[in-house]
Design a protein around this motif. Structure first.
Motif, PDB file in Angstrom:
ATOM      1  N   TRP A 275      50.983 -27.954 -21.750  1.00  0.00           N
ATOM      2  CA  TRP A 275      49.571 -27.936 -21.276  1.00  0.00           C
ATOM      3  C   TRP A 275      49.740 -27.550 -19.755  1.00  0.00           C
ATOM      4  O   TRP A 275      48.578 -26.597 -19.448  1.00  0.00           O
ATOM      5  CB  TRP A 275      49.097 -29.245 -21.099  1.00  0.00           C
ATOM      6  N   ASN A 276      50.558 -27.604 -18.993  1.00  0.00           N
ATOM      7  CA  ASN A 276      50.432 -27.293 -17.628  1.00  0.00           C
ATOM      8  C   ASN A 276      50.618 -25.820 -17.398  1.00  0.00           C
ATOM      9  O   ASN A 276      50.280 -25.338 -16.481  1.00  0.00           O
ATOM     10  CB  ASN A 276      51.389 -28.210 -16.682  1.00  0.00           C
ATOM     11  N   ASP A 277      51.309 -25.229 -18.260  1.00  0.00           N
ATOM     12  CA  ASP A 277      51.717 -23.877 -18.013  1.00  0.00           C
ATOM     13  C   ASP A 277      50.839 -23.077 -17.819  1.00  0.00           C
ATOM     14  O   ASP A 277      50.733 -22.216 -16.821  1.00  0.00           O
ATOM     15  CB  ASP A 277      52.909 -23.458 -19.083  1.00  0.00           C
ATOM     16  N   PRO A 278      49.679 -22.759 -18.835  1.00  0.00           N
ATOM     17  CA  PRO A 278      48.787 -21.699 -18.515  1.00  0.00           C
ATOM     18  C   PRO A 278      47.938 -21.991 -17.015  1.00  0.00           C
ATOM     19  O   PRO A 278      47.578 -21.004 -16.373  1.00  0.00           O
ATOM     20  CB  PRO A 278      47.966 -21.703 -19.742  1.00  0.00           C
ATOM     21  N   PHE A 279      47.781 -23.392 -16.587  1.00  0.00           N
ATOM     22  CA  PHE A 279      47.201 -23.617 -15.710  1.00  0.00           C
ATOM     23  C   PHE A 279      47.876 -23.110 -14.271  1.00  0.00           C
ATOM     24  O   PHE A 279      47.442 -22.404 -13.440  1.00  0.00           O
ATOM     25  CB  PHE A 279      46.981 -25.056 -15.383  1.00  0.00           C
ATOM     26  N   VAL A 280      49.366 -23.304 -14.252  1.00  0.00           N
ATOM     27  CA  VAL A 280      50.016 -22.931 -13.116  1.00  0.00           C
ATOM     28  C   VAL A 280      50.396 -21.594 -13.171  1.00  0.00           C
ATOM     29  O   VAL A 280      50.715 -20.823 -11.962  1.00  0.00           O
ATOM     30  CB  VAL A 280      51.466 -23.882 -13.254  1.00  0.00           C
ATOM     31  N   GLN A 281      50.588 -20.812 -14.207  1.00  0.00           N
ATOM     32  CA  GLN A 281      50.600 -19.453 -14.396  1.00  0.00           C
ATOM     33  C   GLN A 281      49.645 -18.560 -14.015  1.00  0.00           C
ATOM     34  O   GLN A 281      49.238 -17.490 -14.001  1.00  0.00           O
ATOM     35  CB  GLN A 281      51.020 -19.101 -15.826  1.00  0.00           C
ATOM     36  N   GLY A 282      48.140 -19.502 -13.573  1.00  0.00           N
ATOM     37  CA  GLY A 282      47.096 -18.682 -13.380  1.00  0.00           C
ATOM     38  C   GLY A 282      46.243 -18.100 -14.730  1.00  0.00           C
ATOM     39  O   GLY A 282      45.539 -17.318 -14.297  1.00  0.00           O
ATOM     40  N   LYS A 283      46.460 -18.620 -15.947  1.00  0.00           N
ATOM     41  CA  LYS A 283      45.815 -18.086 -16.837  1.00  0.00           C
ATOM     42  C   LYS A 283      44.509 -18.765 -17.084  1.00  0.00           C
ATOM     43  O   LYS A 283      43.482 -18.185 -17.720  1.00  0.00           O
ATOM     44  CB  LYS A 283      46.687 -18.079 -18.399  1.00  0.00           C
TER      45      LYS A 283
END
Lengths: 516, 330
Positions: A275-283
């Motif tokens: 869940w965190n990935d798109p947030f941290v990747q700036g998506k």
């Protein structure tokens, strides 16, 4: 093939089978005595990493404190539900079991008498008596308490937002659902990351592992719109939350988000572990979830780039379209510790076990379970615990045993009853932590509680498998555009027709009984 | 010792024309005892196999009784109440049965049509390759997917077909244009993806048995056919195919027993909220109601029903094979 006739072969087979059955019967010896119950406790609890060494320093310290040997089965959290059901089906139910007291298999087992009914028995134990009445009520199953609840903050819902994106687009933190839509729209269309491409979206939603009313982002948004949390009173009767106009309004609104590209396109399949990935990747720029995700994301950004220590902000629940604020509360606990009757047979034995548990949940015990061994892996600094000696492999083992395992045995510690809070790494995290309490106390004033939380309808135990997925599946289908609003309504009707009508009736009857 | 193992005379089968009378039965028992003793070493060799089946296959079947009970683990097998066919009634009249049956059967049909013939075709193609190095290396390469677990296959599918970052999904989108398709989540794409995964994972491994059968074909037959002027196609049609036909029949019968097994892991990993309607099969249903919901009796009843269908299918296809003039399995 004619060397042995079939019949003779069959006789031979029958003979050897009979022989075998005889030997198998004499094999299972009696090794379960009442003796073991007195000086040893078997325990089953969830695990979030590597299992502790039973002879490890921490377990020995805990055993010394309570004066009993512990035999703990640690089960990885992801399989805990399945493993619990299988354990309940076996003849080896542990003395103390961390259990979801609302799961059908637990309810069935408890009602058949596999667990002690602790209703009214806990008040004489200083550290076991419920600290919060609302929570204590939530943990009941049709008026009975089957376990000691593991306390959690009563309200943890919030919105995590990219602070720098807000600033860049000149937007303010949202107060209402309209504000939220404006922000999502801007995040998706006004290029908040400044790369000149339209490659961002507003809200990130994962494939939700739970069913209806399981604190999913959908449930939270519906509550903002005024829908009941799980069950709610309409015209003097309790109705399921999805059978209200507010539920429809919230999902119509969210469907617009999906069709306008304000939500991640893979919201039906994105693994909640990522869940965190798109947030941290700036998506994507927003997540609706528990507040601790905000500190998690703070740390993740900082890990990537030490300069990015202040990219996340946390906002509480929002005002709905009617201008009123409705907040989504949590149940105030997460599973209970139940006591099985298998070895603990008499009231005296039960009293002994409860006394032991009382020691385990005392201030001293809670510190052991939550912080570790003072002077070994942490030192106290005011209200904070500061990790020490973390380079020492042995101390690291203690820290692991605490964080990944033993903390799960605490029933009071996680809201800081008598224990030390972990000292936050930096200013931003500390401020965020402090914000948790401020937002919680503010939102609790408008919290929408589920009046039917402690009620288990017999039909839902019997037919849960068919019914539970109807509504969440229909909701996702509707949001993705796979079905129309009429089809969504048809699915709600299907829920009623497949047994929901009985459930609604039972819930109303049981609620009347409990309330009256 | 050695003479023990070699039967001197083959015992004639019991003469069925004579009525069974008491002295005769006695005689037969005597013969049986003598035979048991005479072939004791052979029976001894048989024993471990029998023990295995009794212990691990037949004894556990006692647990099937809970399909006819309202099993509550705490009360135990004997303490739980008998309810007769209640769970079966619930299954057949319940709202799920039609959908489960349809999904399971449709997947089975798709498997038979697309997945079953694939290894035969690949094996035949490989067999025609004349360059041995190439043949060997291709053979090894196609085995590899078999050794990957379904979890990995499902993750790979997700990586390739995800609507957000899937390589193949984006590539198709680039070719076709229009709205992006969510292959992983959409109900319409569930079955094609399942068949694709099965083809990718199992085809190579399935060729082994056919290649072995093909290796056993007498090369003199081909030489004779060539002398008679048969071309490649004729040789294939009149020699290769008849030679592996018994293998195909046996494989078909064995497969038929598993038609109702849709492959729990694969289906379970590929199920989402959007495709559950087409993804629910008996295997996943048993898991949901048994393990997740703890309705052990109901789950056992569903499993038992599935098992019975499997047995019927095996016997049915065996019979069919015999009717069509092929040698059956038993």
């Amino acid at each position: 093939m004619t060397i042995f006739s079939t019949r003779r072969l069959a006789v031979a087979a029958a003979l050897s089978t009979a022989l075998l059955a005889a030997s198998a019967c004499s094999g299972g010896g009696e090794n379960k005595g009442g003796e073991t119950a007195s000086n040893e406790l078997t325990v089953m609890a969830p695990l979030f990493g590597t299992a502790p060494d039973p002879n490890g320093e921490l377990q020995q310290a805990v055993e010394k404190l309570i004066g009993k040997k512990l035999q703990i089965t640690w089960v990885p959290n992801a399989q805990y539900g399945d493993k619990s059901n299988v354990t309940l089906a076996s003849d080896k139910i542990p003395d103390l079991m961390v259990a979801n007291e609302k799961s059908p298999s637990f309810v069935k087992a408890a009602e058949a008498g596999a667990f002690w009914d602790l209703t009214g028995k806990l008040d004489k134990y200083q550290n076991l008596k419920p600290a919060n009445e609302q929570t204590a009520k939530n943990t009941q199953t049709n008026g009975k308490t089957y376990g000691i609840y593991r306390v959690r903050p009563l309200l943890r819902s919030g919105i995590v937002i990219r602070k720098d994106w807000l600033a860049k687009l000149g937007l303010k933190e949202p107060q209402s659902v309209e504000d939220l839509y404006t922000i999502a729209k801007a995040f998706a269309e006004k290029d908040p990351d400044g790369n000149g491409k339209k490659d961002t979206y507003g809200l990130i939603i994962p494939k939700w592992p739970g069913n209806y009313a399981s604190a999913s982002p959908y449930d939270v948004i519906e509550t903002w719109f005024g829908a009941p949390n799980g069950w709610g009173e309409r015209d003097g009767k309790l109705v399921p939350g999805f059978d209200t106009p507010e539920f429809l309004a919230a999902n119509q609104w969210l469907r617009k988000w999906v069709s306008e590209g304000l939500v991640n396109p893979d919201f039906a399949t994105l693994d909640s572990a990522n869940w965190n990935d798109p947030f941290v990747q700036g998506k994507g720029g927003m997540i609706i979830d528990v507040n601790v995700r905000a500190t998690q994301l703070l740390d993740l950004f900082k890990e990537k780039n030490p300069k990015d220590f202040d990219k996340v902000t946390l906002v509480g629940n929002l005002k709905g379209p009617d201008g009123e604020k409705h907040s989504y509360p949590f149940t105030g606990y997460n599973m209970v510790i139940a006591i099985s009757k298998q070895h603990v047979r008499t009231e005296e034995q039960l009293d002994q076990v409860l006394q032991t548990l009382d020691k385990l949940e005392s201030k001293e015990g809670s510190i052991l379970l939550t912080n570790g061994i003072e002077g070994r892996n942490f030192k106290a600094d005011g209200k904070y615990a500061v990790p020490i000696n973390q380079d020492d492999a042995k101390v690291k083992a203690i820290q692991n045993d605490v964080d990944k395992a033993f903390i799960q045995l605490g029933t009071r510690a996680s809201v800081g009853l008598g224990t030390y809070a972990l000292r936050p790494n930096d200013e931003a995290s500390r401020k965020m932590r402090e914000k948790f309490d401020v937002l919680m106390n503010e939102d609790l004033k408008t919290a929408v509680f589920n009046p039917a939380l402690s009620i288990i309808a017999p039909t839902s135990v019997a037919k849960g498998q068919t019914l539970d997925t109807i509504i969440p599946d229909a909701r996702i289908k509707y949001l993705s555009g796979a079905i129309t609003e009429d089809q969504l309504k048809a699915q709600i009707k299907r829920w009623y027709d497949s047994g929901g009508t009985d459930i609604a009736k039972e819930v109303n009857d049981l609620a009347a009984k409990a309330g009256g | 010792m050695a003479t023990d193992l070699v039967p001197e005379v083959v015992q004639p089968a019991a003469d069925s024309s004579q009525p069974a009378s008491a002295p005769r039965r006695k005689r037969r028992t005597k013969t049986l005892g003598r035979d048991l003793w005479r072939y004791r070493w052979l029976y001894l060799l048989l024993l471990p196999g029998l023990v295995y089946f009794a212990l691990f296959k037949y004894l556990p079947m006692y647990g099937l009784t809970i399909a006819f009970k309202d099993y509550v683990p705490f009360l135990g097998y004997s303490g739980s109440e008998w309810v007769g066919l209640k769970h079966f009634q619930e299954l057949f009249t319940g709202p799920d049965f039609g959908r489960l049956m349809f999904n399971t059967l449709l997947l089975a049909v798709l498997t038979v049509v697309f997945v079953f013939p694939a290894p035969i075709v690949v094996a035949l193609l490989l067999n025609e390759l004349r360059v041995n190095v190439l043949k060997r290396s291709v053979q090894s390469l196609v085995y590899i997917p078999h050794f990957l677990s379904w979890t990995i296959v499902a993750s790979l599918t997700y990586l390739l077909f995800s609507v957000d970052f899937g390589v193949i999904a984006n590539w198709i989108h680039g070719l076709v244009g229009g709205q992006k398709t969510d292959y992983v989540a959409q109900a319409d794409w569930f079955r094609p993806l399942i068949v694709l995964q099965l083809l990718w994972k199992q085809t190579g491994w399935g060729t082994i048995i056919y290649l072995a059968a093909l290796a056993g074909v007498d090369s003199q037959l081909y030489e004779a056919a060539r002398v008679d002027g048969a071309g490649r196609w004729r040789q294939f049609w009149h020699i290769t195919l008849p030679a592996i036909r018994p293998t195909i029949v046996v494989m078909a019968i064995l497969t038929s027993g598993h038609l109702m097994d849709s492959g729990f892991e694969q289906i379970w990993l590929m199920t989402t909220s959007l495709n559950r309607d087409v993804a629910d099969v008996f295997d996943t249903f048993v898991y949901y109601i048994g393990i997740t919901q703890g309705s052990f009796s109901y789950a056992t009843a569903v499993g038992l029903f599935k098992g019975v269908i499997g047995v019927v299918l095996i016997f049915g296809s065996n019979l069919l094979a015999k009717r069509m003039g092929q040698r059956g399995l038993f």
